[in-house]
Scaffold this motif. Structure first.
Motif, PDB file in Angstrom:
ATOM      1  N   ALA A 195      -7.128   5.778  -9.874  1.00 43.74           N
ATOM      2  CA  ALA A 195      -8.193   6.080  -8.918  1.00 43.74           C
ATOM      3  C   ALA A 195      -9.442   5.262  -9.216  1.00 43.74           C
ATOM      4  CB  ALA A 195      -8.508   7.576  -8.959  1.00 43.74           C
ATOM      5  N   ASN A 196      -9.786   5.172 -10.492  1.00 39.24           N
ATOM      6  CA  ASN A 196     -11.047   4.506 -10.869  1.00 39.24           C
ATOM      7  C   ASN A 196     -10.789   3.035 -11.212  1.00 39.24           C
ATOM      8  OD1 ASN A 196      -9.558   5.278 -13.102  1.00 39.24           O
ATOM      9  ND2 ASN A 196     -11.305   5.741 -14.391  1.00 39.24           N
ATOM     10  N   HIS A 197     -10.248   2.270 -10.246  1.00 32.95           N
ATOM     11  CA  HIS A 197      -9.797   0.932 -10.591  1.00 32.95           C
ATOM     12  C   HIS A 197     -10.842  -0.156 -10.404  1.00 32.95           C
ATOM     13  CE1 HIS A 197      -8.609   1.576  -6.381  1.00 32.95           C
ATOM     14  NE2 HIS A 197      -8.631   0.282  -6.212  1.00 32.95           N
ATOM     15  N   ASN A 202     -10.157   5.627 -19.620  1.00 38.96           N
ATOM     16  CA  ASN A 202      -9.222   6.579 -19.026  1.00 38.96           C
ATOM     17  C   ASN A 202      -8.888   6.091 -17.631  1.00 38.96           C
ATOM     18  OD1 ASN A 202      -7.763   8.824 -18.216  1.00 38.96           O
ATOM     19  ND2 ASN A 202      -9.584  10.069 -17.818  1.00 38.96           N
ATOM     20  N   GLN A 227      -1.598   5.353  -7.944  1.00 39.81           N
ATOM     21  CA  GLN A 227      -2.484   4.289  -8.410  1.00 39.81           C
ATOM     22  C   GLN A 227      -3.597   4.875  -9.279  1.00 39.81           C
ATOM     23  OE1 GLN A 227      -4.254   2.304  -5.029  1.00 39.81           O
ATOM     24  NE2 GLN A 227      -5.910   3.782  -4.857  1.00 39.81           N
ATOM     25  N   ARG A 273       3.011   0.800  -5.914  1.00 39.07           N
ATOM     26  CA  ARG A 273       1.849   0.486  -5.091  1.00 39.07           C
ATOM     27  C   ARG A 273       1.075  -0.662  -5.740  1.00 39.07           C
ATOM     28  NH1 ARG A 273      -1.263   3.947  -1.383  1.00 39.07           N
ATOM     29  NH2 ARG A 273      -3.380   3.129  -1.188  1.00 39.07           N
ATOM     30  N   THR A 332       0.827  -1.211   0.000  1.00 38.95           N
ATOM     31  CA  THR A 332       0.000   0.000   0.000  1.00 38.95           C
ATOM     32  C   THR A 332       0.859   1.259   0.000  1.00 38.95           C
ATOM     33  OG1 THR A 332      -0.178  -0.117   2.391  1.00 38.95           O
ATOM     34  CG2 THR A 332      -1.949  -1.131   1.121  1.00 38.95           C
ATOM     35  N   ALA A 363      -7.733   6.972 -14.612  1.00 34.10           N
ATOM     36  CA  ALA A 363      -7.489   8.268 -13.970  1.00 34.10           C
ATOM     37  C   ALA A 363      -6.388   8.091 -12.927  1.00 34.10           C
ATOM     38  CB  ALA A 363      -8.776   8.781 -13.330  1.00 34.10           C
ATOM     39  N   TRP A 364      -5.226   8.585 -13.268  1.00 33.02           N
ATOM     40  CA  TRP A 364      -4.036   8.317 -12.448  1.00 33.02           C
ATOM     41  C   TRP A 364      -3.957   9.324 -11.310  1.00 33.02           C
ATOM     42  CZ3 TRP A 364      -0.922   4.526 -11.560  1.00 33.02           C
ATOM     43  CH2 TRP A 364       0.294   4.746 -10.914  1.00 33.02           C
ATOM     44  N   ASP A 365      -3.846   8.819 -10.105  1.00 33.03           N
ATOM     45  CA  ASP A 365      -3.709   9.671  -8.929  1.00 33.03           C
ATOM     46  C   ASP A 365      -2.238   9.653  -8.505  1.00 33.03           C
ATOM     47  OD1 ASP A 365      -3.684  10.865  -6.430  1.00 33.03           O
ATOM     48  OD2 ASP A 365      -5.706  10.154  -5.946  1.00 33.03           O
ATOM     49  N   PRO A 366      -1.484  10.670  -8.869  1.00 38.54           N
ATOM     50  CA  PRO A 366      -0.035  10.622  -8.613  1.00 38.54           C
ATOM     51  C   PRO A 366       0.305  10.702  -7.131  1.00 38.54           C
ATOM     52  CG  PRO A 366      -0.667  12.779  -9.508  1.00 38.54           C
ATOM     53  CD  PRO A 366      -1.903  11.920  -9.532  1.00 38.54           C
ATOM     54  N   ARG A 367      -0.631  11.197  -6.323  1.00 39.89           N
ATOM     55  CA  ARG A 367      -0.358  11.276  -4.883  1.00 39.89           C
ATOM     56  C   ARG A 367      -0.265   9.879  -4.291  1.00 39.89           C
ATOM     57  NH1 ARG A 367      -5.578  13.936  -2.929  1.00 39.89           N
ATOM     58  NH2 ARG A 367      -6.175  12.010  -3.947  1.00 39.89           N
ATOM     59  N   LEU A 368      -1.178   9.001  -4.747  1.00 37.23           N
ATOM     60  CA  LEU A 368      -1.212   7.637  -4.245  1.00 37.23           C
ATOM     61  C   LEU A 368      -0.402   6.687  -5.119  1.00 37.23           C
ATOM     62  CD1 LEU A 368      -5.038   7.519  -3.560  1.00 37.23           C
ATOM     63  CD2 LEU A 368      -3.264   7.579  -1.817  1.00 37.23           C
ATOM     64  N   GLN A 393     -10.020  -5.226  -9.395  1.00 37.13           N
ATOM     65  CA  GLN A 393      -9.221  -4.129  -8.847  1.00 37.13           C
ATOM     66  C   GLN A 393      -7.736  -4.441  -8.950  1.00 37.13           C
ATOM     67  OE1 GLN A 393     -11.947  -5.367  -7.440  1.00 37.13           O
ATOM     68  NE2 GLN A 393     -13.330  -3.691  -6.931  1.00 37.13           N
TER      69      GLN A 393
END
Lengths: 695, 339
Positions: A618-620, A607, A616, A98, A47, A609-614, A271
């Motif tokens: 996001a919409n997995h 798409n 990963q 991650r 994680t 949607a890539w969350d660079p903070r995490l 997921q």
């Protein structure tokens, strides 16, 4: 020139041999293979995106009733080969992205395995991660080569000088999103190590190639090929993501090794597939076009920026189609990568060509508009006589015929835009291309058995139609009725076969089958005895290397944009392709409209949607990662011209599994531009990008 | 999946008693959302009390001419009911705009309004979420906000670490129509029955984003009543989404226009609750319902809207999209000469 088969079964509209089994639900897939007393495995995933696992508290889990094994980097056995970091599961404490596999729980039920895996407390030493792609990163690098062995950069002439001198120039940046393959059947494996001796491993694995799958497993576990059998008669889709095994296969084999004699099943959840099963890198494409006022190109250039994982390099060959598509004296293509703390990208339907025909085909439409030339005419004026990249003549190139026939069928002539009530309507076109490839290794056996002909080859049918068309090829090569031919595929007990990838399956396996069938007839004549058998290798098949072999096509789109809300609908999608001789129109049409639908999906919906903070997506899951649904697909048509190509193989056929997805997204963008005046250069085309331009 | 006890009591009174007795108990109706959450670990109950067969499966007429939807009626059934289709087209349209045929065959009238947000961070137990795990923070702020709120939020970039931060939206289509229709919720709880106006069933995050509604633990929806509408009332539901089917609303609009020109308006996909546009309704009160008047009214409603920045340019597009969708929907309900 090859000795073309006389088509009798080839070209027949035969139903899928595996269709009834699938419709009735009796075709068995990897996870549902009936085995005695299976155990169930569920992975533990990191994680954090970067750092080290310092401790995993598994004592409570191991003590639970029904838990059979808990493997972590701290107790898992050492693998024979760990040079491929994707496959080196549980071999170290480092975390490179991650979602990386850091453990596995095997239990009596899948529910228990999942609950226990999710409950294991993991301690990390976390490091800051770097997971955001951009074109201006200072650390972009040139890989040694790009996918499929292509050169990283190419250059001919002087693009800058041509740009400076040209009457008209176009310089634009386009981008495609991150995409996940998402076949319907998840990546799944049933693994069984025999309890006796030094171990024989059977894998029922969902794969696009049983032999490449086996080779990778043997390498990682230090086994001889004879010690492993991979079985995969049916595949619920792969789109490249099952072309080579991913870490889940190694993890399942490792888990099963802890329980010899006990079959262990592991299916990735939807997921988990967003972390572990590969994906298409986002691409940033800087295009340059220079032309005279009549539209003759004097320069074409593409500079690509995309990402890879620090764990393992994969370089999508996005710039490759620009090298050969249109005639121009000055040309350049480059690829630069950012290595990030992200999951490992890999093959997805038409790697290279699919994203790589987005920027160029939108740019051609923009140039046509700039010049006031019809976009079909612009393409016709830049038709190369020979392959601009190699200088070789084409084995066959019928792009112009595809464009012209498509224009006729679609009703291209006339205005490209009008309003129909609440809807703004526009039309668009783009070209498609895909190389015709043959793999180096494949062997087929043909045997006469109980009055029937049996062909064996370890090929894969991932929904493509191999079960149905390989008998057609074999029948024509033997000169018998297709009903008298059985084909056995999807098992390493059959002769070695290449991966179902690069649209090369039919070309490769078919060529081997033709060699084997001809050898059979040479040896045994027209009246064989029971048990007579001959084999053939693909490398014995005639191969022409003096021509440049590609399939071409043209795709036409009608797009409607709601004048109030910007909602986008595509009521018509029409493609015309030049793909050599079509072996089976039913399965071919399915491949082509399947590819086009996936292209529509790329244009409007998909798409990650890539969350660079995490670090990963996001919409997995499939509720939030949108794939085009039936309601989004209107009239969809795939046609092909009658194309004769004597250079590609004995069937006269080109690969068709991937060309359908190439160019679709550009055609959609071009149609939406015609409808609204908005040029969406960054996929997907969504209503928020159109709102401000609506009336 | 965490193991849980499963109870199938004989009647609703017993069901309420079972849930009240176990602090970590939940009701199960159609299960279309709860079962996903059990698998994902988002819901981790000790006891699941199945009420699917305990409440009414009938749509019945009320003495004043309204309709009562039993809590166990399915979304498909209500959408197909001729009385609903004729008198409350906004509800039938909203139901058919939601989910898929298979899901609508399972999902119930009582369960649909109680479905949880589809915020991607809420569904992912590895990320902080104040709604799922109170006090852990909000991952959505500055993240993937395309499906998140623009109304009823305190700021454009609330503190992601504050325990009260939540920018989730309520995902139900049906609930937006029910909010516009002034439906009434019949509830049975440990202290007996009570009626809650539908517009007061859901709440804003306030200081406790984990609570979606005002229902107390153990309270069970037994029916939803649709009040009678004046003869000649017209209504419609318009859902705008990223694909043609099986997607949650980016924004949605439920509009009801009475013959004397009163507009009742509710919005979906924009707030933590189905958003009754009371400000817009106030502005319009006593006015002729013209396009210009509606435009002014929705502009007033959206004055407090807060776009959320985030991945792929955030969700600021929702503000003009709401205005456009409201106008288009109301335009379709106006008599020809007014539009």
């Amino acid at each position: 020139m090859t000795d073309l088969l006389e088509p009798r079964a080839i070209g027949a509209d035969l139903v899928r041999r595996d269709g009834e089994l699938k419709v009735r639900g009796t075709a068995t897939y990897a996870y549902e293979t009936p085995v005695e007393h299976p155990a169930y495995a569920h992975p533990v995933q990191a994680t954090i995106a970067r750092g080290r696992v310092t401790a995993m508290d598994t004592a409570a889990a191991e003590a639970l009733d029904g838990v059979l094994a808990v493997l972590t980097p701290f107790n898992a056995e050492r693998l024979a080969a760990t040079d491929d970091a994707e496959y080196a599961v549980l071999q170290g404490q480092d975390v490179g992205f991650r979602g990386q596999l850091i453990g596995v729980v095997v239990a009596e039920t899948s529910e228990l395995a999942r609950e226990v895996a999710d409950g294991i407390t993991v301690r990390y030493e976390e490091l800051p991660h770097d997971a955001e792609l951009s074109a201006d990163r200072p650390d972009l690098y040139a890989p040694e080569q790009v996918n499929a062995g292509h050169e990283t950069d190419t250059a001919e002439g002087d693009v800058a000088a041509a740009m400076a001198a040209a009457e008209v120039t176009l310089e634009r940046t386009y981008s495609t999103a991150m995409y996940h393959n998402n076949p319907l059947e998840p990546h799944a494996t049933t693994a069984l190590w025999e309890s006796a001796g030094d171990g024989f491993l059977t894998l029922w694995d969902s794969t696009q190639g049983v032999h490449p799958d086996r080779a990778a497993v043997c390498q990682v576990f230090g086994l001889e090929q004879e010690q492993v059998r991979v079985i995969c008669p049916y595949v619920g889709g792969g789109f490249g993501s099952k072309g080579l095994p991913h870490a889940n296969v190694m993890l399942t084999a490792l888990a099963a090794r802890a329980l010899p004699g006990r079959p262990v099943k592991l299916a990735l959840t939807r997921q988990q597939m967003f972390f572990l099963a590969g994906y298409r890198t986002p691409t940033i494409q800087r295009m340059q076009l220079a032309a005279d006022s009549r539209g003759r190109l004097s320069a074409i250039a593409i500079d690509v920026v995309e990402q890879t994982s620090k764990v393992k390099e994969f370089a999508e060959q996005t710039g490759v189609p620009t090298r050969m598509m249109y005639a121009s004296p000055n040309r350049r293509s480059t690829h630069r990568l950012a290595a990030l703390d992200v999951p490992i990208p890999s093959w997805m339907r038409a790697p290279g060509e699919c994203p790589g025909m987005f920027g160029p085909e939108v740019a051609m439409d923009e140039l046509a508009e700039e010049l006031g030339i019809d976009p079909i005419e612009l393409r016709v004026r830049n038709e190369p006589d020979v392959d601009p990249e190699t200088g070789k003549p084409w084995s066959s190139r019928n792009l112009v015929r595809c464009l012209r026939e498509g224009a006729e069928r679609f009703g291209w002539s006339g205005p490209r835009a009008h309003r129909d009530g609440d809807w703004l309507v526009g039309t668009g076109v783009a070209s498609s291309v895909y190389p015709t490839m043959r793999q180096a290794t494949s062997t087929a056996n043909v045997r006469f058995e109980d009055g029937r002909y049996v062909a064996e080859i370890g090929a894969a049918d991932l929904g493509t139609g191999a079960w149905t068309i390989l008998p057609q090829i074999t029948a024509d090569a033997l000169g018998v009725d297709v009903a008298d031919v059985d084909v056995r595929i999807g098992d390493t007990r059959y002769p070695v076969a290449s991966v179902a990838g690069g649209s090369s399956g039919t070309n490769t396996w078919g060529s081997a089958l033709v060699v084997a069938a001809r050898e059979f007839r040479t040896k045994f004549g027209a009246d064989p005895r029971d048990g007579d058998e001959a084999s053939g290798d693909v490398d014995q098949a005639g191969q022409d290397d003096t021509h440049s072999p590609y399939a071409f096509g043209a795709q036409f789109v009608e797009a409607r944009v709601n004048a109030d809300t910007g909602e986008i609908r595509v009521p018509r999608l029409l493609g015309v392709f030049g793909v050599g001789r079509v072996i089976n129109p039913r399965t071919a049409r399915s491949q082509l409209i399947g590819g086009m639908t996936m292209g529509l999906s790329m244009a409007l919906h998909e798409n990650s949607a890539w969350d660079p903070r995490l670090a990963q997506v996001a919409n997995h899951d499939l509720a939030e990662y949108h794939i085009t649904v039936n309601a989004d697909v209107g009239a969809i048509e795939a046609h092909w011209i009658d194309e004769h190509d004597p250079y590609v193989n004995a069937m006269g056929s080109k690969g068709i599994g991937e060309i359908g997805i190439v160019g679709t997204a550009a055609a959609v963008v071009n149609a939406v531009h015609a409808a609204t005046g908005v040029r969406v250069r960054h996929l997907p085309v969504t209503l928020d990008k159109l709102l401000t331009a609506l009336p | 999946m965490k193991p849980f006890a499963y109870a199938r009591p004989g009647d609703v009174v017993e069901a309420v008693r079972d849930v009240v007795a176990e602090p970590n108990a939940v009701f199960l109706a159609g299960g279309t959302n709860l079962v996903d959450h059990l698998r994902l670990g988002v819901a981790r109950p000790d006891l699941v009390v199945d009420v699917r067969t305990l409440t009414s499966r009938e749509v019945t007429g009320l003495p004043d001419g309204g309709l009562r939807l039993g809590a166990a009626t399915t979304n498909s059934q209500v959408a197909a009911d001729p009385r609903v289709r004729e008198r409350y087209p906004v509800l039938a349209q909203a139901l058919l705009a939601g989910a898929t045929g298979q899901l609508r065959n399972m999902a119930t009238t009582g369960g649909n309004p109680l479905q949880r947000t589809r915020c991607v961070y809420f569904s992912d137990v590895t990320t902080p979420c104040n709604k799922r795990e109170p006090g852990s923070g909000c991952s959505a702020v500055g993240g993937y906000t395309r499906y998140h709120a623009v109304l009823g939020t305190p700021a454009a970039l609330p503190d992601p670490h504050a325990p009260e931060t939540c920018i989730a939206t309520h995902p139900s289509d049906m609930a937006v129509a029910l909010a516009a229709l002034d439906a009434q919720v019949q509830v049975l709880g440990p202290d007996g029955e009570r009626t809650i106006p539908f517009t007061e069933l859901h709440r804003l995050p306030g200081d406790d984003p984990s609570r979606d509604t005002v229902l107390q633990h153990g309270e069970l929806i037994t029916a939803i009543d649709l009040p009678v509408l004046p003869a000649g009332t017209r209504s419609a539901y318009r859902k705008v989404r990223d694909r043609a089917s099986y997607a949650f609303a980016l924004v949605s609009v439920a509009a009801v226009v009475t013959p004397d020109g009163e507009l009742r308006l509710a919005l979906g996909g924009v707030a933590h609750k189905p958003w009754r546009a009371t400000r817009a309704e106030e502005v319009l009160r006593g006015q002729q319902l013209t396009e210009d008047a509606v435009r002014a009214a929705i502009t007033a409603e959206l004055a407090a809207a807060q776009p959320q920045p985030g991945i792929d340019s955030g969700n600021g597009f929702k503000i003009p999209l709401v205005a456009r969708t409201v106008l288009a929907t109301v335009r379709g309900l106006l008599p020809e000469e007014q539009s």
